[in-house]
Write an enzyme that holds these catalytic residues in place. Structure first.
Site, PDB file in Angstrom:
ATOM      1  N   TYR A 151      12.578  -5.953  -8.413  1.00 30.68           N
ATOM      2  CA  TYR A 151      13.335  -4.918  -9.100  1.00 30.68           C
ATOM      3  C   TYR A 151      14.582  -5.467  -9.789  1.00 30.68           C
ATOM      4  CZ  TYR A 151      10.431  -1.604  -6.477  1.00 30.68           C
ATOM      5  OH  TYR A 151       9.374  -0.890  -5.959  1.00 30.68           O
ATOM      6  N   ASP A 211       8.022  -4.191   4.385  1.00 30.48           N
ATOM      7  CA  ASP A 211       7.033  -5.242   4.622  1.00 30.48           C
ATOM      8  C   ASP A 211       7.681  -6.572   4.968  1.00 30.48           C
ATOM      9  OD1 ASP A 211       4.443  -3.832   3.869  1.00 30.48           O
ATOM     10  OD2 ASP A 211       5.672  -3.465   2.110  1.00 30.48           O
ATOM     11  N   HIS A 454       7.171 -11.454  -9.421  1.00 29.35           N
ATOM     12  CA  HIS A 454       6.445 -10.192  -9.539  1.00 29.35           C
ATOM     13  C   HIS A 454       7.351  -9.064  -9.994  1.00 29.35           C
ATOM     14  CE1 HIS A 454       7.987  -8.283  -5.777  1.00 29.35           C
ATOM     15  NE2 HIS A 454       8.075  -9.534  -5.361  1.00 29.35           N
ATOM     16  N   TYR A 535       9.662   6.036  -8.941  1.00 29.61           N
ATOM     17  CA  TYR A 535      10.758   6.345  -8.025  1.00 29.61           C
ATOM     18  C   TYR A 535      11.784   5.221  -7.991  1.00 29.61           C
ATOM     19  CZ  TYR A 535       9.903   3.137  -4.065  1.00 29.61           C
ATOM     20  OH  TYR A 535       9.809   2.030  -3.273  1.00 29.61           O
ATOM     21  N   ARG A 536      11.454   4.086  -8.584  1.00 31.33           N
ATOM     22  CA  ARG A 536      12.302   2.895  -8.507  1.00 31.33           C
ATOM     23  C   ARG A 536      11.739   1.901  -9.507  1.00 31.33           C
ATOM     24  NH1 ARG A 536      12.517  -0.206  -2.688  1.00 31.33           N
ATOM     25  NH2 ARG A 536      14.203  -1.698  -3.057  1.00 31.33           N
TER      26      ARG A 536
END
Length: 610
Positions: A151, A211, A454, A535-536
């Protein structure tokens, strides 16, 4: 190009005893192995010469005024706690990550960089930094630990901002209340650190972890991250904040707004969330309205638990699986926030590279995935469901009987317990996470490609098969168009699902970066056309995502801008975070709404020409 170091030359990762962001000693060998795997596929050098001004200046700031401001800040906090970003940029890896830029850079590594990093030791020092920023009109960008990977990591949205690293020196577990099953932490407390402290005290309490366990408990909650126990909604299970506002004033939310007896904290601060009057906590999540310096959390009393895995044979079983999950989740029969994954992830979590499974170019063909899956414990299947039930043995058995009966309606489904699967199978990692034990196993899929990085595409859908299928079909079509393997993970609740697509790319390849960026842009656009929003998101796509929430002539953004201008009239706190720009940045070309990110890959600039 520099070659990867040999495994023997890879230094061991730091432990928690050595660094607040380190790993527990129990995971030292696992972390070393994970690091060696990642570095063995690395072809990028540790750093390359920087070509732009060093350090990068904040907007509208001269070198002379910046230097004077830094001297003043060093006088206040100590020279060792104000570090200029004038060294080579190193991407590191998960445990040893940078706080100067995004380790998973999409655009040029030097583009989203800070000018300096400052390390406060207390809330009072955070207040002084905020007041300093207002005095010198220098934007600041707070991070908790900087592990917001996928992100944007530690990168400030406005290059040249001063990063406030809250984790290095503000990493105390301030309180654990065993009777109340709650705690209070500072930003630098990781899931690893909180778990280890609870174990050290031998308390019958669980944490809820994502995770990977290295992230900030506070930081993940303020970004509305999720975990997998019944306490998996992290922000919903927070209780009480201490916040530094953009003018430097200190605020406590909830019951903390009432002073306790004789100057102590209010005894119900971690017991009741809203208190009296408007419930303000939400405006400090995913925003740039304040810097959260302390946060309370509810902890889960330990209980019995049983994890399991169910496989489904066909790709087109997807909608039916979702339809079966919904009533089970709404009736609270499902014990946790389960995951539904495509079988290709059974290949990726082995830690073996894509080339092991398919040496050819492009995506791994579906028949190749099926062939390899047939040799794995999951067998030849399409979807894999991971769940966990909680309680005493009798109640768990009753729950599992109901779950087995419901999913048996899908012909060919198969049920597994951890005892049915090999010790190295992924289910054992899920069982740990779903019982509040932070792990490192999720790092393994980063071995899929060399120099792996990623992006997450993370829309929300109702828990209905028809809605889930629309978003899934968009992902299937666009991943195929841009040549990426699709790794979908669905975190499923009774009324909504987080559909999280993990776009894995080689950060040494400008072509892969451009395709990943174009894929992300198209996914956001096409999902929004169908009424599904994220949502993000990654900071470079924040403007685009915020722009999709435009009902009633952008009423939500106009409301956010009103709050921003009232709380932060100088626009110094994290301008642009989640698409919220202060008035002194608006209309000056800072927003990224089209192909600007894609066009900047390979050395272009995303900053406006001021």
């Amino acid at each position: 190009m520099a070659q990867n170091p040999s495994a023997k030359s890879v230094p061991r990762p730091p432990t928690l005893a050595e660094r607040h962001s380190g790993i527990p000693e129990r995971l030292a060998s696992i972390a070393q192995e994970a690091k060696e795997k990642l570095y063995s596929k690395k072809t990028l050098p540790e750093s390359v010469p920087r070509l732009r001004e060093v350090p990068r200046l904040p907007p509208d700031t001269t070198r002379e005024s910046f230097d004077r401001a830094i001297v003043e800040l060093r006088d206040s906090l100590g020279a060792e706690n104000v570090v200029l970003n004038d060294k080579p940029l190193e991407d590191g890896w998960y445990i040893e990550h940078p706080n100067t830029h995004d380790a998973f850079h999409i655009v040029d590594q030097e583009e989203l960089v800070c000018s300096a990093v400052v390390y406060p030791e207390s809330t009072a020092e955070v207040q002084s930094i905020v007041k300093w920023a207002n005095k010198h009109m220098i934007p600041i960008y707070p991070i908790s630990m900087g592990r917001n990977v996928g992100y944007g990591g530690s990168a400030p949205r406005v290059p040249g901002s001063v990063v406030i690293d809250l984790g290095k020196r503000m990493n105390k577990i301030l309180k654990i209340d065993a009777e109340n099953a709650s705690c209070v932490v500072e930003p630098g407390v990781s899931y690893f650190a909180l778990y280890e402290e609870i174990q050290r005290r031998k308390l019958p309490l669980w944490i809820d972890t994502p995770d990977l366990g290295g992230g900030s408990v506070l930081g993940n909650a303020t970004d509305r991250g999720v975990g997998y126990t019944p306490y998996g909604d992290h922000f919903a299970n927070h209780c009480g904040m201490e916040v530094v506002l953009p003018n430097g004033e200190l605020l406590r939310t909830g019951m903390g707004a009432m002073p306790g007896k004789n100057g102590a904290d209010n005894p119900t601060w971690q017991s009741f969330q809203p208190a009296y009057g408007p419930y303000s906590d939400g405006i400090f999540s995913q925003s740039n309205f304040g810097i959260v310096c302390q946060m309370g959390f509810w902890l889960m009393p330990e209980t019995g638990h049983q994890s399991y895995m169910i496989t489904f044979p066909h790709d087109n079983d997807f909608a039916n699986i979702v339809e079966i999950i919904r009533p089970l989740a709404q009736q609270r029969i499902l014990g946790n926030i389960p995951q539904l994954r495509h079988v290709i992830q059974e290949l990726s979590v082995t830690g073996l590279p894509k080339s092991h499974w398919f040496p050819g170019p492009g995506r791994v063909p579906r028949d190749v995935v099926r062939k390899h899956a047939s040799s794995l414990p999951c067998g030849d299947c399409a979807w894999v469901f991971y769940g966990t039930q909680y309680g005493d043995p009798a109640s768990i058995k009753t729950q599992l009987d109901m779950i087995k009966s419901a999913f048996s309606k899908i012909h060919g489904s198969r049920f597994f317990l951890p005892s049915d699967l090999p010790p190295d199978h992924y289910i054992h990692s899920r069982a740990a996470v779903c019982s509040g034990v932070p792990v490192l196993r999720e790092l393994d899929w980063l071995n899929w490609v060399p120099n792996a990085a990623h992006l997450f595409f993370s829309p929300i859908t109702p828990t209905r098969g028809e809605d889930a299928k629309i978003v899934h079909d968009i992902n299937v079509r666009l991943h195929k168009k841009y040549g990426f393997d699709l790794f979908p993970t669905l975190c499923v609740a009774g009324r909504e699902m987080h559909y999280i697509a993990n776009i894995i790319y080689d950060r040494s390849s400008q072509d892969e970066k451009r395709r990943a960026t174009a894929l992300m842009r198209d996914l956001i656009t096409e999902a929004a056309k169908e009424g599904y929003g994220e949502y993000r998101t990654h900071l470079l796509f924040a403007d685009q995502v915020a722009g999709t929430y435009n009902w009633n002539n952008n009423a939500l953004m106009r409301f956010n801008e009103t709050l921003k201008d009232a709380l932060d009239p100088n626009g110094i706190l994290a301008p642009g975070r989640n698409g919220i720009w202060p008035k002194n940045f608006r209309g000056k070309g800072w927003q990224l709404m089209g192909a600007e990110v894609e066009n900047a890959v390979g050395g272009g600039a995303i900053t406006p020409k001021l």
